[in-house]
Design a protein around this motif. Structure first.
Motif, PDB file in Angstrom:
ATOM      1  N   SER A   9       0.857  -1.180   0.121  1.00  0.00           N
ATOM      2  CA  SER A   9       0.054  -0.121  -0.172  1.00  0.00           C
ATOM      3  C   SER A   9       0.732   1.117   0.108  1.00  0.00           C
ATOM      4  O   SER A   9       1.586   1.521   0.858  1.00  0.00           O
ATOM      5  CB  SER A   9      -0.840  -0.028   1.169  1.00  0.00           C
ATOM      6  OG  SER A   9      -1.540   1.262   1.308  1.00  0.00           O
ATOM      7  N   ALA A  10       0.523   2.200  -0.976  1.00  0.00           N
ATOM      8  CA  ALA A  10       1.417   3.405  -1.104  1.00  0.00           C
ATOM      9  C   ALA A  10       1.271   4.226   0.058  1.00  0.00           C
ATOM     10  O   ALA A  10       2.117   4.979   0.746  1.00  0.00           O
ATOM     11  CB  ALA A  10       1.352   4.214  -2.362  1.00  0.00           C
ATOM     12  N   SER A  11      -0.178   4.192   0.418  1.00  0.00           N
ATOM     13  CA  SER A  11      -0.542   5.266   1.510  1.00  0.00           C
ATOM     14  C   SER A  11      -0.131   4.730   2.942  1.00  0.00           C
ATOM     15  O   SER A  11       0.229   5.435   3.740  1.00  0.00           O
ATOM     16  CB  SER A  11      -2.130   5.055   1.744  1.00  0.00           C
ATOM     17  OG  SER A  11      -2.648   4.149   1.861  1.00  0.00           O
TER      18      SER A  11
ATOM     19  N   THR B 164      -2.619   3.311  10.135  1.00  0.00           N
ATOM     20  CA  THR B 164      -3.178   3.577   8.846  1.00  0.00           C
ATOM     21  C   THR B 164      -3.506   2.083   7.891  1.00  0.00           C
ATOM     22  O   THR B 164      -2.718   1.408   7.748  1.00  0.00           O
ATOM     23  CB  THR B 164      -2.169   4.605   7.950  1.00  0.00           C
ATOM     24  OG1 THR B 164      -1.649   5.565   8.373  1.00  0.00           O
ATOM     25  CG2 THR B 164      -2.504   4.780   6.545  1.00  0.00           C
ATOM     26  N   TRP B 165      -4.976   2.497   7.700  1.00  0.00           N
ATOM     27  CA  TRP B 165      -5.466   1.062   7.059  1.00  0.00           C
ATOM     28  C   TRP B 165      -5.247   1.437   5.536  1.00  0.00           C
ATOM     29  O   TRP B 165      -5.710   2.094   5.168  1.00  0.00           O
ATOM     30  CB  TRP B 165      -6.943   0.695   7.726  1.00  0.00           C
ATOM     31  CG  TRP B 165      -6.899   0.465   9.029  1.00  0.00           C
ATOM     32  CD1 TRP B 165      -7.536   1.423   9.858  1.00  0.00           C
ATOM     33  CD2 TRP B 165      -6.541  -0.419   9.884  1.00  0.00           C
ATOM     34  NE1 TRP B 165      -7.338   1.057  11.083  1.00  0.00           N
ATOM     35  CE2 TRP B 165      -6.543  -0.305  11.071  1.00  0.00           C
ATOM     36  CE3 TRP B 165      -5.821  -1.808   9.337  1.00  0.00           C
ATOM     37  CZ2 TRP B 165      -6.346  -1.220  12.372  1.00  0.00           C
ATOM     38  CZ3 TRP B 165      -5.460  -2.594  10.582  1.00  0.00           C
ATOM     39  CH2 TRP B 165      -5.862  -2.208  11.858  1.00  0.00           C
ATOM     40  N   PRO B 166      -5.008   0.438   4.673  1.00  0.00           N
ATOM     41  CA  PRO B 166      -4.947   0.371   3.336  1.00  0.00           C
ATOM     42  C   PRO B 166      -6.058   0.407   2.639  1.00  0.00           C
ATOM     43  O   PRO B 166      -7.032  -0.258   3.033  1.00  0.00           O
ATOM     44  CB  PRO B 166      -4.095  -0.815   2.934  1.00  0.00           C
ATOM     45  CG  PRO B 166      -4.239  -1.770   3.882  1.00  0.00           C
ATOM     46  CD  PRO B 166      -4.653  -1.080   5.138  1.00  0.00           C
ATOM     47  N   ASP B 167      -6.278   1.283   1.484  1.00  0.00           N
ATOM     48  CA  ASP B 167      -7.502   1.062   0.822  1.00  0.00           C
ATOM     49  C   ASP B 167      -7.015   1.247  -0.714  1.00  0.00           C
ATOM     50  O   ASP B 167      -7.690   1.408  -1.604  1.00  0.00           O
ATOM     51  CB  ASP B 167      -8.366   2.358   0.871  1.00  0.00           C
ATOM     52  CG  ASP B 167      -7.881   3.580   0.786  1.00  0.00           C
ATOM     53  OD1 ASP B 167      -6.708   3.905   0.534  1.00  0.00           O
ATOM     54  OD2 ASP B 167      -8.549   4.775   1.171  1.00  0.00           O
ATOM     55  N   ASP B 168      -5.700   0.913  -0.952  1.00  0.00           N
ATOM     56  CA  ASP B 168      -5.191   1.096  -2.317  1.00  0.00           C
ATOM     57  C   ASP B 168      -4.363  -0.054  -2.732  1.00  0.00           C
ATOM     58  O   ASP B 168      -3.529   0.036  -3.621  1.00  0.00           O
ATOM     59  CB  ASP B 168      -4.434   2.294  -2.362  1.00  0.00           C
ATOM     60  CG  ASP B 168      -3.255   2.395  -1.372  1.00  0.00           C
ATOM     61  OD1 ASP B 168      -3.076   1.318  -0.467  1.00  0.00           O
ATOM     62  OD2 ASP B 168      -2.387   3.181  -1.412  1.00  0.00           O
ATOM     63  N   ILE B 169      -4.613  -1.176  -2.150  1.00  0.00           N
ATOM     64  CA  ILE B 169      -3.970  -2.498  -2.739  1.00  0.00           C
ATOM     65  C   ILE B 169      -4.837  -3.039  -3.941  1.00  0.00           C
ATOM     66  O   ILE B 169      -5.723  -3.118  -4.264  1.00  0.00           O
ATOM     67  CB  ILE B 169      -3.779  -3.628  -1.474  1.00  0.00           C
ATOM     68  CG1 ILE B 169      -3.111  -2.888  -0.377  1.00  0.00           C
ATOM     69  CG2 ILE B 169      -3.096  -4.964  -1.940  1.00  0.00           C
ATOM     70  CD1 ILE B 169      -3.030  -3.653   0.837  1.00  0.00           C
TER      71      ILE B 169
END
Length: 365
Positions: free
Chosen positions: A39-41, A168-173
């Motif tokens: 995840s970039a975020s 920070t939880w990922p939303d961009d995988i």
């Protein structure tokens, strides 16, 4: 003290809640210089929080960061491939539990360790808990005097204990990576189960047995080592209930005693209690663990013995406020720098996986 250049791969729940913080905190032993996450975020947030300069999307990237050691906290199905890649690149490895979902996965890691000559430590942090280590000192001299070991765990999942943390939880995988993880996990669980598990069975095997009770099997394994005894290769009882949210196992001890373990995922009650009780001929030793995500909340140790006449003597110990995760990391540093041998080994983890898998197969028979 030699400082090791360390990286972390996998900044999910345990990566952010424990490993990243511990690596950053142990600056005398580790320079936390590299992070890899899909995840970039997440990479950006964790990198900024800890001042990490080298941020990567995958194992190939982080292996270019001139590291001495890698902490693996990626999803379980990826553990063998990541550990093998790191070892073949000449890095020492601290790998989260379960080391692998199958015995074959453990064998792959052991082979890579042996050909590389590097250290692999399994991240059984409860084996490094100060109260657990103190409890070992209260064990009797003979295994025959251990009559029963019980484990009871009620676990609501992690949410009540990490809501206050800056995670920070990922939303961009990428969907393709998620699909790859699911497919790889399904293949490995099928291998462990010996057939295609249904939804409840897969939940029980992946979560209750291999993710939760693996800690407790490892702790009993450590107790048996004090007696010079080996953990049995198989359980003689296994059960699952509540659609796989509850699991049980049991096995015989070398001295004639018994071990019984139950884990229940109970999301409706925001309480985590993990109790290990060792019933011996002349004493009862009890450990009560809090949620692993709550820092500096000591595990309780109680020792009960008979006194004069009908008296009961009870010692209630708070050993100290040291963190099990930090003690685990210090042990890894000691092993990687040649100051100590590895305590939680690949071979032990393989035995743990064998026993847990055997319990599942009895439950699903």
């Amino acid at each position: 003290m030699r400082q090791l250049r360390a990286g972390l791969i996998g900044a999910g729940l345990v990566g952010q809640a424990e490993h990243a913080f511990s690596l950053w905190e142990e600056r005398e032993r580790f320079a936390f210089v590299a992070l890899a996450d899909a995840s970039a975020s997440v990479r950006a947030a964790v990198g900024a929080r800890y001042g990490i300069g080298a941020l990567h999307a995958d194992i190939d990237g982080i292996l270019t960061s001139d590291l001495d050691a890698l902490v693996i906290a990626a999803p379980d199905p990826f553990h063998p491939a990541l550990a093998v890649a790191a070892l073949d690149a000449g890095l020492h490895v601290l790998c989260e539990k379960p080391l692998a979902l199958t015995a074959a996965g453990c064998d792959q890691i052991a082979a890579a360790r042996d050909r590389s000559g590097m250290v692999v430590q399994v991240a059984y942090m409860k084996r490094y808990d100060p109260a657990y280590r103190r409890a070992l000192e209260f064990l009797p001299e003979r295994i025959e005097d251990v009559k029963l070991i019980t484990v009871e765990i009620n676990d609501p999942d992690h949410e009540p204990f990490v809501a206050h943390l800056p995670i920070t939880w990922p939303d961009d995988i990428a969907a393709s990576l998620r699909d790859q993880m699911r497919a790889l996990g399904a293949t490995q669980l099928r291998e462990a189960a010996g057939r295609e598990p249904d939804e409840a069975e897969a939940r029980a095997l992946a979560n209750g047995f291999l993710s939760a009770l693996v800690h407790d099997v490892a702790m009993v394994h450590g107790m048996l080592a004090r007696f010079g005894c080996e953990l049995p290769a198989a359980a003689d009882h296994g059960a699952l209930f509540d659609r796989g949210r509850g699991v049980q196992l049991a096995f015989a001890l070398p001295g004639g005693g018994r071990v019984s373990m139950t884990h229940l995922n109970l999301p409706g009650v925001p309480d985590y209690t993990e109790r290990i009780t060792v019933f011996c001929t002349d004493r009862i030793i009890e450990l009560t663990f809090p949620s692993p995500y709550v820092r500096h909340l000591p595990t309780r140790l109680a020792v009960r013995r008979g006194g004069h006449g009908q008296e009961l003597e009870v010692r209630d110990l708070r050993v100290n406020y040291e963190e099990a995760f930090r003690q685990e990391l210090r042990a890894f540093h000691a092993a990687a720098t040649g100051q100590a041998s590895v305590e939680t080994t690949v071979e032990q983890a393989r035995r743990d996986i064998e026993l847990l898998t055997s319990a599942f197969r009895k439950a699903a028979a």
